[in-house]
Design a protein around this motif. Structure first.
Motif, PDB file in Angstrom:
ATOM      1  N   PRO A 114     -58.641   5.471 -59.852  1.00 14.33           N
ATOM      2  CA  PRO A 114     -59.496   5.343 -61.040  1.00 14.33           C
ATOM      3  C   PRO A 114     -58.784   4.726 -62.241  1.00 14.33           C
ATOM      4  O   PRO A 114     -59.438   4.374 -63.225  1.00 14.33           O
ATOM      5  CB  PRO A 114     -59.906   6.787 -61.332  1.00 14.33           C
ATOM      6  CG  PRO A 114     -58.780   7.610 -60.784  1.00 14.33           C
ATOM      7  CD  PRO A 114     -58.316   6.886 -59.550  1.00 14.33           C
ATOM      8  N   CYS A 142     -66.885  -6.441 -64.382  1.00 17.37           N
ATOM      9  CA  CYS A 142     -66.368  -5.270 -63.663  1.00 17.37           C
ATOM     10  C   CYS A 142     -65.921  -5.634 -62.254  1.00 17.37           C
ATOM     11  O   CYS A 142     -64.926  -5.088 -61.747  1.00 17.37           O
ATOM     12  CB  CYS A 142     -67.411  -4.163 -63.624  1.00 17.37           C
ATOM     13  SG  CYS A 142     -67.690  -3.373 -65.232  1.00 17.37           S
ATOM     14  N   ALA A 163     -63.691  -1.005 -67.029  1.00 17.97           N
ATOM     15  CA  ALA A 163     -64.756  -1.188 -66.047  1.00 17.97           C
ATOM     16  C   ALA A 163     -65.623   0.061 -65.931  1.00 17.97           C
ATOM     17  O   ALA A 163     -66.358   0.215 -64.961  1.00 17.97           O
ATOM     18  CB  ALA A 163     -64.157  -1.540 -64.689  1.00 17.97           C
ATOM     19  N   ASN A 164     -65.545   0.936 -66.927  1.00 20.89           N
ATOM     20  CA  ASN A 164     -66.308   2.174 -66.907  1.00 20.89           C
ATOM     21  C   ASN A 164     -67.441   2.096 -67.924  1.00 20.89           C
ATOM     22  O   ASN A 164     -67.317   1.442 -68.958  1.00 20.89           O
ATOM     23  CB  ASN A 164     -65.385   3.356 -67.222  1.00 20.89           C
ATOM     24  CG  ASN A 164     -66.078   4.691 -67.021  1.00 20.89           C
ATOM     25  OD1 ASN A 164     -66.455   5.348 -67.979  1.00 20.89           O
ATOM     26  ND2 ASN A 164     -66.264   5.092 -65.777  1.00 20.89           N
ATOM     27  N   GLN A 170     -65.513  -1.067 -55.709  1.00 18.96           N
ATOM     28  CA  GLN A 170     -64.528  -0.006 -55.532  1.00 18.96           C
ATOM     29  C   GLN A 170     -63.728  -0.216 -54.255  1.00 18.96           C
ATOM     30  O   GLN A 170     -62.506  -0.010 -54.223  1.00 18.96           O
ATOM     31  CB  GLN A 170     -65.234   1.359 -55.500  1.00 18.96           C
ATOM     32  CG  GLN A 170     -64.288   2.565 -55.561  1.00 18.96           C
ATOM     33  CD  GLN A 170     -63.663   2.918 -54.219  1.00 18.96           C
ATOM     34  OE1 GLN A 170     -64.205   2.586 -53.175  1.00 18.96           O
ATOM     35  NE2 GLN A 170     -62.524   3.587 -54.254  1.00 18.96           N
ATOM     36  N   ARG A 230     -61.225  -2.918 -54.823  1.00 23.81           N
ATOM     37  CA  ARG A 230     -60.102  -2.387 -55.607  1.00 23.81           C
ATOM     38  C   ARG A 230     -59.131  -1.618 -54.720  1.00 23.81           C
ATOM     39  O   ARG A 230     -57.922  -1.852 -54.753  1.00 23.81           O
ATOM     40  CB  ARG A 230     -60.621  -1.471 -56.714  1.00 23.81           C
ATOM     41  CG  ARG A 230     -59.525  -0.737 -57.464  1.00 23.81           C
ATOM     42  CD  ARG A 230     -60.089   0.028 -58.647  1.00 23.81           C
ATOM     43  NE  ARG A 230     -60.582   1.337 -58.326  1.00 23.81           N
ATOM     44  CZ  ARG A 230     -61.831   1.753 -58.488  1.00 23.81           C
ATOM     45  NH1 ARG A 230     -62.765   0.928 -58.920  1.00 23.81           N
ATOM     46  NH2 ARG A 230     -62.195   2.982 -58.190  1.00 23.81           N
ATOM     47  N   TYR A 255     -61.171   2.521 -64.608  1.00 20.70           N
ATOM     48  CA  TYR A 255     -62.394   2.566 -63.807  1.00 20.70           C
ATOM     49  C   TYR A 255     -63.140   3.884 -63.970  1.00 20.70           C
ATOM     50  O   TYR A 255     -64.229   4.052 -63.411  1.00 20.70           O
ATOM     51  CB  TYR A 255     -62.048   2.339 -62.337  1.00 20.70           C
ATOM     52  CG  TYR A 255     -61.200   1.106 -62.123  1.00 20.70           C
ATOM     53  CD1 TYR A 255     -61.741  -0.167 -62.254  1.00 20.70           C
ATOM     54  CD2 TYR A 255     -59.842   1.216 -61.833  1.00 20.70           C
ATOM     55  CE1 TYR A 255     -60.958  -1.308 -62.078  1.00 20.70           C
ATOM     56  CE2 TYR A 255     -59.059   0.084 -61.655  1.00 20.70           C
ATOM     57  CZ  TYR A 255     -59.613  -1.163 -61.784  1.00 20.70           C
ATOM     58  OH  TYR A 255     -58.836  -2.288 -61.618  1.00 20.70           O
ATOM     59  N   ASN A 296     -62.054  -4.943 -61.155  1.00 21.60           N
ATOM     60  CA  ASN A 296     -61.731  -4.142 -59.984  1.00 21.60           C
ATOM     61  C   ASN A 296     -60.673  -4.786 -59.095  1.00 21.60           C
ATOM     62  O   ASN A 296     -60.050  -4.097 -58.284  1.00 21.60           O
ATOM     63  CB  ASN A 296     -62.990  -3.832 -59.171  1.00 21.60           C
ATOM     64  CG  ASN A 296     -63.668  -2.552 -59.616  1.00 21.60           C
ATOM     65  OD1 ASN A 296     -63.268  -1.468 -59.217  1.00 21.60           O
ATOM     66  ND2 ASN A 296     -64.676  -2.674 -60.470  1.00 21.60           N
TER      67      ASN A 296
END
Length: 589
Positions: free
Chosen positions: A501, A445, A536-537, A409, A412, A516, A449
């Motif tokens: 997100p 993922c 990526a969720n 995160q 990202r 995300y 990101n």
């Protein structure tokens, strides 16, 4: 275009709230009102304002010393305050918060107050790079106050148009680009391998060549060799910086040629400001001390002196001129700025030819860039957040997010933040690394990101199992195939207050969306031929909104294996399942 110009005049009526305009902030002359498209605007010195477009004003102030421009907007429906600095986005500071100082080697003079729906309530940028700026909520009134200050002259553009904040920031960085050039080789946008997290200082020709060969098979066209090549010491200090002899890379030119024979380009790391106290360089130029970094076993050399610049330029240029490398990873440039701001920073001596450290840094970077491009016109130079100033664009070919190992995160957010301020310069992710037991879905993922930047990989590629290699190869292929959209398309990150997100890039006929969180994906744009949705969720149900007509559907899992392929009616289909780490591709004629 409307324009207000001439010296600002005191109206004869004192401000009813003088203490609210300058709480906890340095003064820069007398502040006076200046009419400008309804902005609550005050300036010092001789000032002018002109309206460039609806909601866009350019203000200039000039004076014999420091000049300042201040303005306020109602803080209504505000969600976050955006800046390109690490951890700089996602909250609303108070007006009494410490100001930001930007310069050639630290930060960029740009910011935005973002509101509901990602509208820019107010975005601004300064033309000058050396700026002191403050912003925050005025507790007494509920307004949001901005101010910027510079020596002698200051020009800012203020955008209250209410457009998407990324559009406003793109216009502001385009304004910077009108007076600056950035020459970007194609290789600066290609996925790269880095030795830092995977090897740290334990580099050798054999290890580097092994990873370069494995990386090329997976889609990595560049290798960046980090710390350790110039010393046999493995304690991770900087006492041996400065000589820059290839102690750990014997027969350097032949080693580089072997990497080139694989089809891989080669960059070499340098800690530019540091002269280690155990180096021969310290005995040669160690008297030119800008700051003592004793805890690192080094000094920060003073670039105001031509002898320092000539020495450092010659040392760094060897990598390209003598060893045949394709560029440099120039690290720790921000330490020049840190050292210059210290209370005990030395005044320049009689041998110095630069009045300021920033001037010396610019001359140094310009000399390095000129030398290496003379030897190799496509030579690359990597810089790193936080030195993201537009003043550096002529000397850099890529900017990397600052270190955040194994933090998808954070990677990202940092890559998106830097992209919004980097204009034409490619943005690289911090190196991706993971535990040997990381499943392919999570590796995918990690890559998703940083989908809108250039990925750098830093794991032992020989130790990856088949599933890990498949995930890596598949997603690197996505980066390469859709480079024009992902890196050069119009970037639309959503909800900076929540760490982005959902991020969208709009290209020519292609829309790419990275998801995300369990948010809907807008498929209503009429002109897309290809719509990519990277998931990526953990929630697999990708909800599409606003679409119409039919589209061919391909769903691939994290390893690129096709799990669904058919056709759907977008007007009737609400949800398409996509595995975590997978990719949904919609195509219509």
């Amino acid at each position: 275009m409307t324009e207000t110009t001439g010296p600002t005049r005191q109206t004869g009526t004192a401000s009813p709230e003088p203490d609210l305009w300058e709480p906890h902030a340095p003064a820069a002359g007398t502040l006076r009102p200046l009419p400008a498209q309804g902005l609550d605007l005050r300036v010092s010195g001789t000032a002018s304002a002109r309206q460039l477009a609806d909601g866009v004003v350019e203000v200039t102030a000039e004076g014999p010393a420091a000049v300042r421009i201040e303005w306020r907007v109602p803080c209504v429906d505000a969600t976050s305050f955006w800046t390109p600095e690490p951890r700089g986005t996602g909250w609303l500071p108070a007006a009494w918060s410490a100001p930001r100082r930007t310069g050639l080697a630290a930060g960029a003079p740009i910011a935005a107050l973002v509101g509901t729906g990602d509208a820019a309530l107010c975005a601004f940028a300064a033309e000058q790079v050396e700026v002191l700026a403050g912003a925050g909520v005025v507790e007494e009134t509920g307004e949001f106050r901005f101010w910027a200050q510079a020596e002698g002259r200051l020009t800012v553009r203020i955008d209250t148009s209410g457009r998407h904040y990324a559009r406003c920031l793109a216009d502001l960085t385009a304004w910077w680009g009108e007076g600056r050039t950035a020459v970007i080789p194609d290789a600066a946008r290609r996925p790269a391998y880095s030795t830092w997290y995977s090897m740290h200082q334990g580099v050798s020709p054999e290890r580097i060549e092994t990873q370069a060969a494995l990386g090329k098979d997976l889609g990595l066209d560049v290798i960046i060799v980090d710390d350790g090549w110039m010393t046999a010491d493995r304690t991770r200090g900087y006492a041996h910086c400065g000589d820059w002899e290839p102690v750990s890379l014997p027969d350097t030119a032949e080693h580089v040629k072997r990497v080139h024979d694989l089809g891989v380009q080669y960059l070499l790391w340098y800690a530019l400001p540091f002269i280690g106290k155990d180096s021969a360089a310290f005995r040669q130029i160690g008297r030119y001390v800008l700051a003592d970094a004793a805890h690192m076993g080094a000094i920060v050399a003073d670039p105001r002196y031509p002898e320092v610049r000539e020495f450092l330029t010659g040392r760094l240029a060897r990598a390209v001129e003598e060893w045949g490398m394709d560029g440099l990873k120039v690290d720790f440039v921000d330490w020049f700025a840190r050292a210059a701001e210290r209370a005990d920073a030395p005044q320049p001596g009689p041998e110095a030819d630069c009045a300021s450290v920033a001037e010396g840094v610019e001359k140094l970077l310009a000399a390095i860039r000129a030398r290496i491009t003379a030897a190799h016109p496509e030579a690359m130079v990597e810089h790193r957040q936080p030195y993201v100033s537009p003043g550096l664009w002529p000397y850099v070919t890529m900017i990397r997010a600052t270190d955040c190992p194994l933090s998808p995160q954070e990677n990202r957010q940092r890559t998106v933040d830097v992209r919004l301020a980097a204009g034409p310069v490619p943005v690289h992710a911090d190196m991706l690394m993971w535990h040997p037991a990381e499943p392919p879905e999570q590796i995918a993922c990690h890559l998703i990101n940083v989908l809108f930047s250039v990925p750098q990989i830093s794991v032992d590629l020989a130790a990856q199992d088949p599933g890990q290699r498949e995930a890596l190869a598949f997603w690197l292929g996505v980066f390469r195939e859709h480079l024009d959209t992902l890196q050069l398309g119009e970037l639309r990150p959503s909800r900076p207050d929540l760490g982005y997100p959902l991020v969208t890039a709009l290209g020519a006929g292609t829309v790419a969306v990275a998801r995300y969180a369990a948010l809907p994906v807008d498929a209503s744009a009429a002109d897309w031929r290809t719509l990519l949705v990277a998931n990526a969720n953990a929630d697999p149900d990708v909800r599409l909104t606003g679409g119409s007509g039919t589209a061919a559907v391909t769903v691939q899992d994290a390893r690129g294996r096709i799990v669904r392929q058919d056709e759907i009616d977008l007007g009737r289909t609400d949800t398409v399942p996509v595995p975590r780490g997978g990719l949904l591709t919609l195509r219509r004629g």
